[in-house]
Each structure stands twice: as structure tokens, then as C-alpha cells.
Design a protein around this motif. Structure first.
Motif, PDB file in Angstrom:
ATOM      1  N   GLY A 151       0.855  -1.185   0.000  1.00  0.00           N
ATOM      2  CA  GLY A 151       0.000   0.000   0.000  1.00  0.00           C
ATOM      3  C   GLY A 151       0.887   1.230   0.000  1.00  0.00           C
ATOM      4  N   GLN A 152       1.020   1.875  -1.150  1.00  0.00           N
ATOM      5  CA  GLN A 152       1.987   2.963  -1.265  1.00  0.00           C
ATOM      6  C   GLN A 152       1.418   4.045  -2.167  1.00  0.00           C
TER       7      GLN A 152
ATOM      8  N   ASN B 285      10.016   8.727   3.542  1.00  0.00           N
ATOM      9  CA  ASN B 285       8.843   7.859   3.494  1.00  0.00           C
ATOM     10  C   ASN B 285       9.148   6.423   3.084  1.00  0.00           C
ATOM     11  N   ILE B 286      10.422   6.063   2.929  1.00  0.00           N
ATOM     12  CA  ILE B 286      10.757   4.709   2.479  1.00  0.00           C
ATOM     13  C   ILE B 286      11.815   4.109   3.398  1.00  0.00           C
TER      14      ILE B 286
ATOM     15  N   ALA C  13       5.863  -6.586   4.727  1.00  0.00           N
ATOM     16  CA  ALA C  13       5.810  -6.939   6.151  1.00  0.00           C
ATOM     17  C   ALA C  13       6.007  -5.701   7.024  1.00  0.00           C
ATOM     18  N   HIS C  14       6.937  -4.851   6.629  1.00  0.00           N
ATOM     19  CA  HIS C  14       7.189  -3.615   7.391  1.00  0.00           C
ATOM     20  C   HIS C  14       5.956  -2.716   7.369  1.00  0.00           C
ATOM     21  N   GLU C  15       5.354  -2.550   6.191  1.00  0.00           N
ATOM     22  CA  GLU C  15       4.169  -1.698   6.076  1.00  0.00           C
ATOM     23  C   GLU C  15       3.033  -2.217   6.951  1.00  0.00           C
TER      24      GLU C  15
ATOM     25  N   LYS D 259      -0.231  -1.358  11.832  1.00  0.00           N
ATOM     26  CA  LYS D 259      -0.844  -1.807  13.096  1.00  0.00           C
ATOM     27  C   LYS D 259      -0.389  -0.949  14.267  1.00  0.00           C
ATOM     28  N   LYS D 260       0.893  -0.581  14.273  1.00  0.00           N
ATOM     29  CA  LYS D 260       1.463   0.144  15.412  1.00  0.00           C
ATOM     30  C   LYS D 260       1.181   1.650  15.360  1.00  0.00           C
TER      31      LYS D 260
END
Length: 440
Positions: A109-110, A234-235, A267-269, A274-275
Motif C-alpha cells: 500500500g503505497q 517515506n521509504i 511486512a514492514h508496512e 498496526k502500530k
């Protein structure tokens, strides 16, 4: 009257102080007589806040630049010399949807890549084409300098669906890469030259020079490890696998992580969402802080917090480009223009991001021949995606939009592509009238 008239559409953007700072710094050789900041009613409050800061910055600098604020785009465009676009159709709430919905389907999602990039293009292109029509009537000789993402797809659409020849797409990624290289090599940025070629957010450094000597092998050696040292706010900087980056033999841009490190980036996104929320939600918080700063009547400079936005150094790219056109500098800058044979493996009439000689008559692309076979296919695939997506944006054709979604390499199956498309079309319905025409 002498001097230049510049119109900035999306003038209430948090980026505007970057632009104003750039014009102030260059005023002696780039005499901006009038700067018109334009926005829509939903952005009026931000426009007034940013506009007041811009006026304070100009007053502090002591330059005779008039700053005008308006919601009347046509009034602003009349007689303009340069028009810059830095808008977000649907505002940050639309970006949040672009970044949230694909993650539900285990897809990146970017903002400008994958489904998010597709939908930003679908919302943005019709508005940009309307601006071009106004320009043809009100300022036919003006240059359109587009910073609105997805800049490559937008430039493609303008070149393909309007008669406007004076259009240049702009991005801060190449200048960020140049600065990153200078930092990791410990040299002044002015000593670094990179041969850029590819597409917007899909651009490669084919060679890297310091004082005229090609040092790309040294740069590649320094990109390995946990961090590469070349990224954007942002990356996530994951670094590069030593064997992979040496095999590639090119300088990738930060956005290539979405294509070469897809699983880790996804996975990072998902974890960050969530956090802390998506990047768009984080940006919304940063913008809220920025506008609180902007409201301070004693603030008359660009605040350092602005560099936490992904568009840091925008002014360096935008102002340098306008400065070079106005002064016929004939220096070399990477911009998005009609290919005209610069990259042999891309159609001549398509938009590419490539080094150009910047003249008063416009950019002259520098030929690089064929892209290396190792990256040629990926670049061509993204160009196919941009072409089909631009057609979908103009026509409102559902099947073309579905085709574009399937072509994009970040979407891993046709079933998922259709589900994401349908959900995102419904989520953005208010900004996609071309897909929801009344049945006659």
C-alpha cells in the motif's frame, strides 16, 4: 511589467514554504514578480495559513515579490509564465485509503506504486487535463511544471491527451540520490554527477561520476549492509544484499525496494500500520504539526520539520528547473519529458525520466541507448502500466483500469487485482466521476 508570474496550484500544500524559499534565494537571477497560490475551497484554511507565512518570508527577505492567494484558478492563470502543480485530489484522506486497502490483500500500500499509484493517477489526471485546457486559453506560452504524483503517469497523460508541448514532470528522487551519494562518499554534492535513465520512481543511475571519474563500483560497495544510506523519509532503508546489488551493477532509486524487496517492505508496512498507522496517517500528523508552526505570526522562515515530509528538497528541483529555463543555463537536470529516442527500449512518444540539457526552449533529452537487459523488462512493464492507467483515467473504462491493475508487478494475482480495484473504486467514488457515469 518586468519579472515573472508563477502560479502554484495546490498552493496550500505544506511544501509551499520550500518553493518560496527557493524563489527568494534565486531572486537576483529569477525575478518572480507575482506568485499566485491557488487552492480549492476544502483547502482554503491551509492556503490562508501558508500564504501568510509566504508573505512573511518574502517581507523578511526584502524582495519585491507579490504573493496572491485565490480559489479562482482561471484568474490566477491569466498571463502566467510558469505553472507548478503540487496537488492531492481527495487530500490525505484519499491517500490513507490508497495505502490501507491494498494491505488487506497482502499487497503493498503505497502512494505512487502499485494500486495506490494507480488510483492517485485515476483521480489526478482528469484534473490536470482540465488545468491544461485552461492554460491553452489563458497562458498558452507558459510552462507546466508538474510535481504532482504519480508524476510519470501524469506527464504521460498530458503528452498523450493534450496539445501541450510545454510540460515537464519533476521529482525530488534524483536530487536525493545525488545527495545520498555525496554523503556516503564524503564529497561535496557539486562534484557528483549521475547518468539517470528510466521512469519516475523507476529511475536508475547508470553511472556515477565524481570529478568526471566513474565511481559506481565504489558506490555499490557502500550500499550493502543493514542500511544503504540512500533513501527518503517515506521509504524504509533496508540496505541491499551484497551479491544482488553487485550483480545489478546500477544505482537503484529508493522506490526500487518495493520491487526488489517486496516481501520485507510489505511486512514492514503491515507492522507499521498496526502500530502507528500508514505513512499517510503519519504524514497527516506531521502536517498538523507543520501548520501549527506555520500559524505562528513570528515564523518567517521554512521550519526544519518540513524535511520530515517525503518531498524534502522539492524547491531545489523545482526552482533550479525554472531558473535554468528562464536563464537558458543549458545545465543538465533529470526530468520527465517526451522520450524522443533518448531510451531506445521505450516508445519515442512516451514520458521518461532522463538527464536533459535545460534550455530556454525546454529540456533536450540526452540519449542513453538501450537500458541494460537486467532492468529493461521491469521498466517496460511499468511503462505499460502507466500507459494503460492513463487511458483508464481519461476514459473511465473499468476494463482498462482492471488491466492496469493486473499489469502492475506489485499485484500478485488477477483475483486480488479485481477485488482491490472494486473496493478502491467504491472508496474513491466521489473523485472518480468518469467511472460512474449515469446510464442514459
Amino acid at each position: 511589467m518586468s519579472g515573472i508570474k508563477i502560479v502554484t496550484i495546490g498552493g496550500g500544500s505544506s511544501y509551499t514554504p520550500e518553493l518560496v524559499e527557493g524563489f527568494i534565494k534565486r531572486y537576483d537571477e529569477l525575478p518572480v514578480r507575482e506568485l499566485w497560490l491557488v487552492d480549492i475551497p476544502e483547502g482554503e484554511k491551509k492556503l490562508q495559513i501558508v500564504g501568510a507565512l509566504a508573505k512573511r518570508m518574502v517581507e523578511k527577505a526584502g524582495v519585491p515579490m507579490e504573493v496572491h492567494l485565490t480559489l479562482d484558478r482561471r484568474r490566477a492563470l491569466e498571463g502566467a509564465d510558469f505553472v507548478t502543480t503540487q496537488m492531492r485530489v481527495g487530500l490525505l484522506d484519499a491517500r490513507i485509503k490508497d495505502e490501507t486497502i491494498p494491505l488487506k490483500y497482502d499487497v503493498i500500500g503505497q502512494e505512487t506504486n502499485g494500486p495506490g499509484g494507480l488510483f492517485k493517477g485515476l483521480r489526478t489526471i482528469p484534473v490536470i487535463l482540465d488545468i491544461c485546457r485552461d492554460m491553452e486559453e489563458l497562458c498558452p506560452d507558459a510552462w507546466l511544471i508538474n510535481f504532482t504524483n504519480p508524476a510519470g503517469m501524469v506527464t504521460e497523460a498530458v503528452l498523450r491527451y493534450t496539445s501541450r508541448k510545454k510540460v515537464i514532470g519533476l521529482c525530488n528522487v534524483p536530487i536525493g540520490m545525488q545527495m545520498g551519494v555525496a554523503t556516503i562518499l564524503g564529497v561535496e554534492q557539486s562534484r557528483v554527477h549521475i547518468d539517470f535513465a528510466g521512469l519516475n520512481h523507476m529511475v536508475f543511475g547508470l553511472a556515477v561520476y565524481v570529478d568526471g571519474e566513474n565511481v559506481i563500483s565504489q558506490v555499490i560497495d557502500k550500499l550493502t549492509g543493514e542500511q544503504s544510506g540512500i533513501t527518503m523519509q517515506n521509504i524504509l532503508d533496508l540496505g541491499w544484499d551484497p551479491d544482488f546489488i553487485k550483480a545489478l551493477g546500477l544505482l537503484p532509486c529508493p522506490y526500487h525496494r518495493y520491487y526488489y524487496q517486496t516481501s520485507a517492505m510489505l511486512a514492514h508496512e503491515q507492522e507499521e500500520a498496526k502500530k502507528h498507522g500508514t505513512r499517510a496517517e503519519v504524514v497527516k500528523q506531521v502536517e498538523a504539526e507543520l501548520f501549527k508552526l506555520y500559524e505562528d505570526p513570528d515564523l518567517n522562515i521554512k521550519p526544519p520539520l518540513l524535511e520530515k515530509r517525503g518531498g524534502a528538497y522539492y524547491s531545489e528541483a523545482a526552482c533550479n528547473l525554472i531558473y535554468s529555463i528562464y536563464n537558458d543555463k543549458r545545465d543538465i537536470q533529470p526530468v520527465n519529458v517526451r522520450n524522443n529516442g533518448a531510451i531506445a527500449s521505450i516508445p519515442d512518444d512516451s514520458a521518461v525520466e532522463v538527464n536533459c540539457v535545460i534550455t530556454r526552449e525546454g529540456p533536450i533529452p540526452l540519449s542513453v541507448g538501450d537500458l541494460p537487459v537486467s532492468v529493461r523488462g521491469l521498466v517496460q512493464q511499468i511503462k505499460s502500466f502507466e500507459r494503460v492507467a492513463a487511458e483508464a483515467a481519461v476514459t473511465g473504462d473499468y476494463h482498462q483500469a482492471l488491466l492496469a491493475m493486473n499489469i502492475n508487478p506489485l499485484v500478485h494475482s488477477d483475483v486480488v487485482a479485481k477485488k482491490i480495484l472494486d473496493e478502491m473504486l467504491e472508496a474513491h467514488k466521489d473523485y472518480l466521476p468518469q467511472f460512474f457515469k449515469p446510464v442514459s
